[in-house]
Scaffold this motif. Structure first.
Motif, PDB file in Angstrom:
ATOM      1  N   SER A  82      -0.569  11.854  -4.321  1.00 33.07           N
ATOM      2  CA  SER A  82       0.195  12.178  -3.763  1.00 33.07           C
ATOM      3  C   SER A  82       1.544  11.973  -4.110  1.00 33.07           C
ATOM      4  O   SER A  82       2.158  13.003  -3.713  1.00 33.07           O
ATOM      5  CB  SER A  82       0.103  10.952  -2.256  1.00 33.07           C
ATOM      6  OG  SER A  82       1.000  11.476  -1.653  1.00 33.07           O
ATOM      7  N   LYS A 112      -8.162   8.763  -2.298  1.00 30.88           N
ATOM      8  CA  LYS A 112      -8.635   8.877  -1.145  1.00 30.88           C
ATOM      9  C   LYS A 112      -7.925   7.476  -0.341  1.00 30.88           C
ATOM     10  O   LYS A 112      -8.093   7.168   0.574  1.00 30.88           O
ATOM     11  CB  LYS A 112     -10.281   7.931  -1.438  1.00 30.88           C
ATOM     12  CG  LYS A 112      -9.911   6.676  -2.125  1.00 30.88           C
ATOM     13  CD  LYS A 112     -11.464   6.271  -2.345  1.00 30.88           C
ATOM     14  CE  LYS A 112     -11.326   4.198  -2.873  1.00 30.88           C
ATOM     15  NZ  LYS A 112     -12.633   4.210  -2.562  1.00 30.88           N
ATOM     16  N   ASP A 113      -6.872   7.125  -1.414  1.00 32.19           N
ATOM     17  CA  ASP A 113      -6.783   5.851  -0.632  1.00 32.19           C
ATOM     18  C   ASP A 113      -5.485   6.691   0.304  1.00 32.19           C
ATOM     19  O   ASP A 113      -4.039   6.005   1.498  1.00 32.19           O
ATOM     20  CB  ASP A 113      -5.620   4.969  -0.891  1.00 32.19           C
ATOM     21  CG  ASP A 113      -6.778   3.911  -1.941  1.00 32.19           C
ATOM     22  OD1 ASP A 113      -8.187   3.939  -0.648  1.00 32.19           O
ATOM     23  OD2 ASP A 113      -6.713   2.911  -2.748  1.00 32.19           O
ATOM     24  N   ASN A 114      -4.641   7.378  -0.635  1.00 33.65           N
ATOM     25  CA  ASN A 114      -3.898   7.598   0.628  1.00 33.65           C
ATOM     26  C   ASN A 114      -3.380   9.729   0.169  1.00 33.65           C
ATOM     27  O   ASN A 114      -3.111  10.220  -1.065  1.00 33.65           O
ATOM     28  CB  ASN A 114      -2.320   7.664  -0.070  1.00 33.65           C
ATOM     29  CG  ASN A 114      -1.084   8.631  -0.045  1.00 33.65           C
ATOM     30  OD1 ASN A 114      -0.624   8.794   1.240  1.00 33.65           O
ATOM     31  ND2 ASN A 114      -0.543   7.903  -0.949  1.00 33.65           N
ATOM     32  N   PHE A 118      -2.236  14.188   4.329  1.00 31.30           N
ATOM     33  CA  PHE A 118      -2.296  13.006   5.270  1.00 31.30           C
ATOM     34  C   PHE A 118      -1.445  12.784   6.651  1.00 31.30           C
ATOM     35  O   PHE A 118      -0.686  12.207   5.938  1.00 31.30           O
ATOM     36  CB  PHE A 118      -3.129  12.178   4.853  1.00 31.30           C
ATOM     37  CG  PHE A 118      -4.134  11.432   6.054  1.00 31.30           C
ATOM     38  CD1 PHE A 118      -5.500  11.308   6.802  1.00 31.30           C
ATOM     39  CD2 PHE A 118      -3.787  10.195   5.850  1.00 31.30           C
ATOM     40  CE1 PHE A 118      -5.361  10.750   8.061  1.00 31.30           C
ATOM     41  CE2 PHE A 118      -4.255   9.169   7.387  1.00 31.30           C
ATOM     42  CZ  PHE A 118      -5.061   9.940   7.721  1.00 31.30           C
ATOM     43  N   GLY A 120      -1.290  11.372   9.184  1.00 28.22           N
ATOM     44  CA  GLY A 120      -1.438   9.763   9.692  1.00 28.22           C
ATOM     45  C   GLY A 120      -3.127   9.676  10.807  1.00 28.22           C
ATOM     46  O   GLY A 120      -3.409  10.316  10.830  1.00 28.22           O
ATOM     47  N   GLU A 123      -9.897   5.562  10.053  1.00 30.65           N
ATOM     48  CA  GLU A 123     -10.277   6.239   8.618  1.00 30.65           C
ATOM     49  C   GLU A 123     -11.190   6.914   8.858  1.00 30.65           C
ATOM     50  O   GLU A 123     -11.230   7.715   7.539  1.00 30.65           O
ATOM     51  CB  GLU A 123     -11.085   5.163   8.201  1.00 30.65           C
ATOM     52  CG  GLU A 123     -11.149   4.702   7.038  1.00 30.65           C
ATOM     53  CD  GLU A 123     -10.046   4.559   5.944  1.00 30.65           C
ATOM     54  OE1 GLU A 123     -10.359   5.036   5.044  1.00 30.65           O
ATOM     55  OE2 GLU A 123      -9.209   3.481   6.835  1.00 30.65           O
ATOM     56  N   LYS A 126      -8.601   9.706   7.236  1.00 30.18           N
ATOM     57  CA  LYS A 126      -8.515   9.974   6.402  1.00 30.18           C
ATOM     58  C   LYS A 126      -9.388  10.644   5.227  1.00 30.18           C
ATOM     59  O   LYS A 126      -8.852  11.211   4.432  1.00 30.18           O
ATOM     60  CB  LYS A 126      -7.662   8.193   6.401  1.00 30.18           C
ATOM     61  CG  LYS A 126      -7.154   8.734   4.870  1.00 30.18           C
ATOM     62  CD  LYS A 126      -6.911   6.918   4.466  1.00 30.18           C
ATOM     63  CE  LYS A 126      -7.718   6.502   4.331  1.00 30.18           C
ATOM     64  NZ  LYS A 126      -7.144   5.184   3.575  1.00 30.18           N
ATOM     65  N   ARG A 129     -10.044  13.571   5.307  1.00 27.46           N
ATOM     66  CA  ARG A 129      -8.109  14.338   4.412  1.00 27.46           C
ATOM     67  C   ARG A 129      -9.170  14.561   2.998  1.00 27.46           C
ATOM     68  O   ARG A 129      -8.729  14.999   2.419  1.00 27.46           O
ATOM     69  CB  ARG A 129      -7.268  13.878   4.637  1.00 27.46           C
ATOM     70  CG  ARG A 129      -6.164  14.850   4.241  1.00 27.46           C
ATOM     71  CD  ARG A 129      -6.345  15.843   4.208  1.00 27.46           C
ATOM     72  NE  ARG A 129      -5.136  17.792   3.593  1.00 27.46           N
ATOM     73  CZ  ARG A 129      -5.228  17.763   2.957  1.00 27.46           C
ATOM     74  NH1 ARG A 129      -6.377  18.684   3.405  1.00 27.46           N
ATOM     75  NH2 ARG A 129      -4.598  18.648   1.872  1.00 27.46           N
ATOM     76  N   SER A 130      -9.450  12.955   2.642  1.00 26.29           N
ATOM     77  CA  SER A 130      -9.614  13.023   1.068  1.00 26.29           C
ATOM     78  C   SER A 130     -10.935  13.891   1.116  1.00 26.29           C
ATOM     79  O   SER A 130     -10.640  14.551  -0.392  1.00 26.29           O
ATOM     80  CB  SER A 130     -10.356  11.730   1.027  1.00 26.29           C
ATOM     81  OG  SER A 130     -10.493  11.125  -0.306  1.00 26.29           O
ATOM     82  N   TYR A 173     -15.779   9.856   1.213  1.00 27.90           N
ATOM     83  CA  TYR A 173     -14.783   9.938   0.492  1.00 27.90           C
ATOM     84  C   TYR A 173     -14.590  11.262  -0.078  1.00 27.90           C
ATOM     85  O   TYR A 173     -13.299  12.041  -0.314  1.00 27.90           O
ATOM     86  CB  TYR A 173     -13.526   9.064  -0.346  1.00 27.90           C
ATOM     87  CG  TYR A 173     -13.335   7.624   0.911  1.00 27.90           C
ATOM     88  CD1 TYR A 173     -12.507   7.980   1.992  1.00 27.90           C
ATOM     89  CD2 TYR A 173     -13.785   6.990   1.018  1.00 27.90           C
ATOM     90  CE1 TYR A 173     -12.055   6.976   2.657  1.00 27.90           C
ATOM     91  CE2 TYR A 173     -14.088   5.768   2.239  1.00 27.90           C
ATOM     92  CZ  TYR A 173     -12.514   5.777   2.021  1.00 27.90           C
ATOM     93  OH  TYR A 173     -12.500   4.259   3.199  1.00 27.90           O
TER      94      TYR A 173
END
Length: 418
Positions: A82, A112-114, A118, A120, A123, A126, A129-130, A173
């Motif tokens: 990101s 995957k975490d950010n 994304f 907001g 899960e 998110k 988007r991942s 993910y």
């Protein structure tokens, strides 16, 4: 793929010198059994040696570990797509500390975490988007986000880099369809991008899946240098305590033995007449971990325990020390037992020698009570009876630390507790 090796030994001049050298280097505690382990590509590792990395994310883990042991072969940090740089300054500092000493640096390159773009949400949003970002990576997008990492690698030609192209990857993910071609193509594309941008051969690429989807997401023998695995609690068939109850790897009593703290599974043996038959037994190890080790061996790949550490194994909400004096030692015993596993595998026939598969272990030597980076900011990040409320610093334990030190010696690691 790097091809580093240990220094060539001097040629002995006499038989006496040979015998003296052997007396100095051969272990006195049975560690010679580990000599079949292939050489790791990390600095300081020679034929028959495994390597230890201490994670994660900051020099605090390193400083605690080296308070009682020799400096390990390297450590572990994280880099995010990101922002196109290290997750935070502590990661950047630890990476520079390791690479500046020509150590091994395991880098988790995460999206995957950010995931980029994304806005907001929950899960599920998110993860969606991942998955989209994974496909965008496969299509060649975000090439500029790797510039900082490529420059860093180029600036440290003496270090060894183990690049995880995201970590604990899963279909949830990373896959846009059942074929998981999005992740497989993204892995290959990122490897090609980094290889084209760097000027020395000191990189290995690690495929680190969740333990049940290693085959589905496997990018292929060409792009993958090593296969990574996480080893926390369920991987070693230990229960996790979480908010008033236990989470088991299996359903007691048929598939989990709560007294022995072991999984229960069947493998394909034979009956009294020599016919195939299910044989039930207790196991210290998750079935998918053993199967992944066999998968790696079948594909000619060595494995790295990319993440490992203690969790909350016991129930005592009144105790805020986060210590696991009994099950922490059991966890350590099972971790080193996994390295030299030889025997049956659940739901399969035959026995398998997997003792040469795992060549590197990353231990997260942190106090998780204060969050993923283990930095004591004066307040706990997790409730005292939750899964991650555990102090994993080996300096806090006597039995687990001694078991860990013995394990390094007997399993043939390049550095021990000295």
């Amino acid at each position: 793929m790097t091809h580093r090796s240990g220094p060539a030994p001097e040629r002995p001049r006499t038989l006496l010198l040979i015998l003296l050298l052997l007396a100095c280097v051969l272990p006195l505690d049975g560690a010679a059994a580990a000599a079949t382990v292939p050489a790791d590509d990390s600095p300081g590792a020679s034929a028959g040696q495994r390597t230890l990395l201490i994670g994660q994310s900051s020099r605090a883990a390193w400083n605690d570990y080296t308070s009682f042991a020799q400096a390990p072969a390297g450590g572990s940090v994280y880099y995010e797509l990101s922002s196109g740089t290290w997750v935070n300054p502590a990661h950047a500092d630890y990476a520079a500390f390791l690479a500046g000493r020509n150590r091994t640096v395991q880098v988790g390159i995460s999206w995957k975490d950010n995931p980029p773009g994304f806005p907001g949400g929950d899960e599920n949003a998110k993860a969606a988007r991942s998955r989209a970002v994974t496909q965008e990576l496969a299509d060649g997008k975000y090439a500029d986000r790797f510039a900082t990492l490529i420059d860093f690698i180029d600036a440290h030609p003496g270090a060894t880099f183990l690049l995880r192209l995201d970590y604990e990857v899963s279909s949830y993910y990373h896959c846009t369809d059942a074929s998981c071609s999005s992740y497989k193509k993204a892995f290959a594309r990122i490897r090609s991008l980094i290889d084209a941008g760097t000027h020395q051969n000191n990189i290995q690429y690690v495929f680190h899946p969740v333990r049940g989807e290693y085959e589905k997401l496997y990018p292929g023998d060409g792009p993958v240098d090593r296969i990574g695995v996480s080893v926390f609690a369920h991987e070693l068939c230990l229960p996790i305590h979480d908010l008033g109850g236990y989470l088991y790897n299996g359903t007691p009593p048929d598939n989990y033995d709560t007294t022995a703290l072991q999984c229960r599974n069947a493998y394909i043996g034979t009956d009294q007449n020599g016919n195939p038959a299910a044989v039930w037994k207790n196991w210290d190890y998750d079935a998918n971990v053993l199967k992944m080790m066999k998968f790696a061996k079948d594909h000619g790949k060595k494995m790295i325990v990319s993440e490992s550490g203690m969790m909350n194994f016991t129930e005592d909400g009144a105790d805020t020390s986060g210590l696991e004096p009994v099950r922490g030692n059991l966890w350590t015993q099972r971790l080193f037992g996994l390295l030299d596993y030889s025997g049956p595998i659940p739901n399969m026939a035959g026995t398998y020698d997997l003792s040469d598969v795992i060549t590197t272990v990353t231990y997260i030597n942190l106090d998780f009570r204060y969050g993923w980076d283990g930095e004591d900011d004066g307040s706990f990040d997790f409730p005292p009876d939750s899964t991650w409320f555990a102090d994993g610093r080996l300096s806090r334990y006597a039995d687990a630390r001694n078991t860990f030190c013995r394990g390094l010696a007997t399993a043939g690691f390049s550095t021990t507790c000295g």
